[in-house]
Design a protein around this motif. Structure first.
Motif, PDB file in Angstrom:
ATOM      1  N   GLY A  82      -6.935 -11.250  -9.134  1.00 10.01           N
ATOM      2  CA  GLY A  82      -7.590 -12.146  -9.004  1.00 10.01           C
ATOM      3  C   GLY A  82      -6.602 -13.996  -9.798  1.00 10.01           C
ATOM      4  N   ASP A  83      -5.196 -13.713 -10.601  1.00  7.69           N
ATOM      5  CA  ASP A  83      -4.986 -14.735 -10.748  1.00  7.69           C
ATOM      6  C   ASP A  83      -4.460 -15.287  -9.179  1.00  7.69           C
ATOM      7  N   GLU A 114      -3.586  -8.371  -6.408  1.00 10.00           N
ATOM      8  CA  GLU A 114      -4.099  -7.330  -6.318  1.00 10.00           C
ATOM      9  C   GLU A 114      -3.716  -6.337  -7.098  1.00 10.00           C
ATOM     10  N   GLU A 115      -3.931  -4.675  -7.066  1.00 10.04           N
ATOM     11  CA  GLU A 115      -3.737  -4.001  -7.929  1.00 10.04           C
ATOM     12  C   GLU A 115      -2.237  -3.183  -7.696  1.00 10.04           C
ATOM     13  N   SER A 116      -2.060  -4.018  -6.435  1.00  9.71           N
ATOM     14  CA  SER A 116      -0.524  -3.412  -5.794  1.00  9.71           C
ATOM     15  C   SER A 116       0.874  -4.054  -6.107  1.00  9.71           C
ATOM     16  N   CYS A 117       0.078  -5.393  -6.877  1.00  8.14           N
ATOM     17  CA  CYS A 117       0.804  -6.370  -7.183  1.00  8.14           C
ATOM     18  C   CYS A 117       0.967  -5.907  -8.446  1.00  8.14           C
ATOM     19  N   LEU A 118       0.683  -5.518  -9.827  1.00  7.55           N
ATOM     20  CA  LEU A 118       1.182  -5.107 -10.797  1.00  7.55           C
ATOM     21  C   LEU A 118       2.136  -4.336 -10.931  1.00  7.55           C
ATOM     22  N   LEU A 125       0.668  -1.517   0.017  1.00 10.99           N
ATOM     23  CA  LEU A 125      -0.097   0.069  -0.601  1.00 10.99           C
ATOM     24  C   LEU A 125       0.849   1.147  -0.202  1.00 10.99           C
ATOM     25  N   HIS A 126       2.237   0.727   0.427  1.00 11.18           N
ATOM     26  CA  HIS A 126       3.257   2.201   0.315  1.00 11.18           C
ATOM     27  C   HIS A 126       3.889   2.161  -0.652  1.00 11.18           C
TER      28      HIS A 126
END
Length: 186
Positions: A170-171, A155-159, A47-48
């Motif tokens: 979601g993968d 999640e979004e932050s992984c991309l 998140l950071h």
């Protein structure tokens, strides 16, 4: 007297099976709590956008990140610790303390050091089929270890780091395996 012997045998068998079930539930609960703690810590880091720490002598920057270092106006250098590197470093501390080990892994790791062992590979394959966790008790020399693994989802932050690998939200990105000695409990 044979009836009494059978009754006593059945009673002790029941007590043993009940005790074993309670022990298995305790071990699984411990592993799940460790897993969830790691997930929350990783989420905070993500998140950071990663966390910068002062680069001390001997500290190596993450070679899998673009531009991992920054220099502050006071001349100090800071290096980025992303969720994966932070996870590895915390695991190394826990292992040295003799508490437990955990390993972040994937079928397609960016870092070859995150390659799965046999247990982890089988677990990762099962996660792609919808399984939510994998458990194994394993003997290694004189010790018995409890192994637990659950998936990590994109999640979004992984991309920001993993989009180039073709992942979508979601993968199953990979998983984290937990390992701790249960010799005394056994």
């Amino acid at each position: 007297s044979m009836v009494i012997l059978l009754f006593i045998s059945a009673l002790f068998t029941g007590i043993y099976l009940n005790h074993q079930k309670a022990l298995d539930q305790e071990l699984k609960g411990r592993a799940q709590a460790l897993f969830n703690s790691i997930i929350i810590t990783r989420k905070w880091n993500a998140l950071h956008g990663g966390v910068f720490v002062e680069k001390t002598p001997g500290m190596v920057s993450n070679p899998y990140l673009q531009n991992p270092d920054i220099t502050a106006s006071n001349g100090k250098t800071y290096t980025k610790k992303n969720p994966a590197l932070m996870t590895r470093e915390i695991s190394e501390i826990a292992d040295k303390e003799g508490a437990f080990q955990f390993h972040i892994t994937s079928l397609r790791p960016l870092n070859p050091g995150n390659a799965p062992d046999t247990f982890e590979r089988q677990a990762l394959l099962s996660f792609t089929q919808g399984k939510s966790e994998t458990i194994l008790k394993e003997k290694n020399g004189n010790a018995t270890y409890y192994r637990y693994m659950a998936p990590l989802f994109v999640e979004e932050s992984c991309l920001s780091c993993h989009a180039a690998q073709g992942y979508r939200i979601g993968d199953v990105r990979g998983g984290i395996s937990i390992r701790f000695n249960i010799e005394k409990m056994e």
